[in-house]
Design a protein around this motif. Structure first.
Motif, mmCIF file in Angstrom:
data_model
loop_
_atom_site.group_PDB
_atom_site.id
_atom_site.type_symbol
_atom_site.label_atom_id
_atom_site.label_comp_id
_atom_site.label_asym_id
_atom_site.label_seq_id
_atom_site.Cartn_x
_atom_site.Cartn_y
_atom_site.Cartn_z
ATOM 1 N N UNK A 23 0.818 -1.206 0.000
ATOM 2 C CA UNK A 23 0.000 0.000 0.000
ATOM 3 C C UNK A 23 0.851 1.255 0.000
ATOM 4 N N UNK A 24 2.021 1.167 0.612
ATOM 5 C CA UNK A 24 2.870 2.334 0.812
ATOM 6 C C UNK A 24 4.319 1.890 0.736
ATOM 7 N N UNK A 25 5.115 2.590 -0.063
ATOM 8 C CA UNK A 25 6.533 2.251 -0.184
ATOM 9 C C UNK A 25 7.343 3.538 -0.278
ATOM 10 N N UNK A 26 8.459 3.548 0.419
ATOM 11 C CA UNK A 26 9.375 4.676 0.386
ATOM 12 C C UNK A 26 10.782 4.100 0.557
ATOM 13 N N UNK A 27 11.582 4.191 -0.485
ATOM 14 C CA UNK A 27 12.908 3.583 -0.439
ATOM 15 C C UNK A 27 12.783 2.080 -0.279
ATOM 16 N N UNK A 31 4.736 -0.946 3.534
ATOM 17 C CA UNK A 31 3.661 -1.474 4.369
ATOM 18 C C UNK A 31 2.602 -2.060 3.447
ATOM 19 N N UNK A 32 2.006 -3.158 3.869
ATOM 20 C CA UNK A 32 0.890 -3.732 3.131
ATOM 21 C C UNK A 32 -0.389 -3.000 3.542
ATOM 22 N N UNK A 33 -1.474 -3.230 2.799
ATOM 23 C CA UNK A 33 -2.751 -2.628 3.175
ATOM 24 C C UNK A 33 -3.178 -3.081 4.560
ATOM 25 N N UNK A 34 -2.957 -4.337 4.887
ATOM 26 C CA UNK A 34 -3.296 -4.841 6.222
ATOM 27 C C UNK A 34 -2.493 -4.156 7.315
ATOM 28 N N UNK A 35 -1.193 -3.997 7.082
ATOM 29 C CA UNK A 35 -0.337 -3.331 8.066
ATOM 30 C C UNK A 35 -0.705 -1.858 8.214
ATOM 31 N N UNK A 36 -1.012 -1.205 7.097
ATOM 32 C CA UNK A 36 -1.375 0.209 7.135
ATOM 33 C C UNK A 36 -2.697 0.405 7.870
ATOM 34 N N UNK A 67 7.480 4.557 8.423
ATOM 35 C CA UNK A 67 7.168 4.247 9.816
ATOM 36 C C UNK A 67 6.338 5.339 10.505
ATOM 37 N N UNK A 68 6.090 6.471 9.833
ATOM 38 C CA UNK A 68 5.151 7.452 10.379
ATOM 39 C C UNK A 68 3.781 6.821 10.556
ATOM 40 N N UNK A 69 3.439 5.885 9.708
ATOM 41 C CA UNK A 69 2.137 5.228 9.787
ATOM 42 C C UNK A 69 2.090 4.245 10.955
ATOM 43 N N UNK A 70 3.214 3.992 11.593
ATOM 44 C CA UNK A 70 3.273 3.022 12.684
ATOM 45 C C UNK A 70 3.510 3.688 14.026
ATOM 46 N N UNK A 71 3.208 4.959 14.142
ATOM 47 C CA UNK A 71 3.410 5.683 15.400
ATOM 48 C C UNK A 71 2.612 5.055 16.488
#
Length: 71
Positions: A23-27, A31-36, A67-71
């Motif tokens: 769902x989200x990639x940077x470098x 993150x997968x859609x489930x993880x997000x 990892x901002x999405x994992x705060x």
């Protein structure tokens, strides 16, 4: 008239249909859609514990990173 979908609605639909899809990639990080979805729900729960709810304005400050999405 139909009600427009919110970002969270779209994420829930995507996670239900393809939870393991990226769902989200940077470098090198991703993150997968489930993880997000899980990360978003965790953030929402933490905000709710502090009395912040739907309609409240929240500011996130920091460098852009997956990892901002994992705060």
């Amino acid at each position: 008239m139909t009600t427009p979908l919110l970002v969270g609605d779209v994420l829930r639909i995507a996670a239900a249909g393809a939870p393991d899809r990226t769902a989200l990639a940077l470098g090198d990080a991703s993150l997968t859609f489930g993880e997000l979805l899980a990360a978003g729900e965790s953030i929402a729960a933490g905000l709710a514990e502090r009395g912040i709810g739907a309609g409240d304005v929240v500011l996130m400050h920091g460098a852009v990173a997956v990892d901002m999405a994992e705060v």
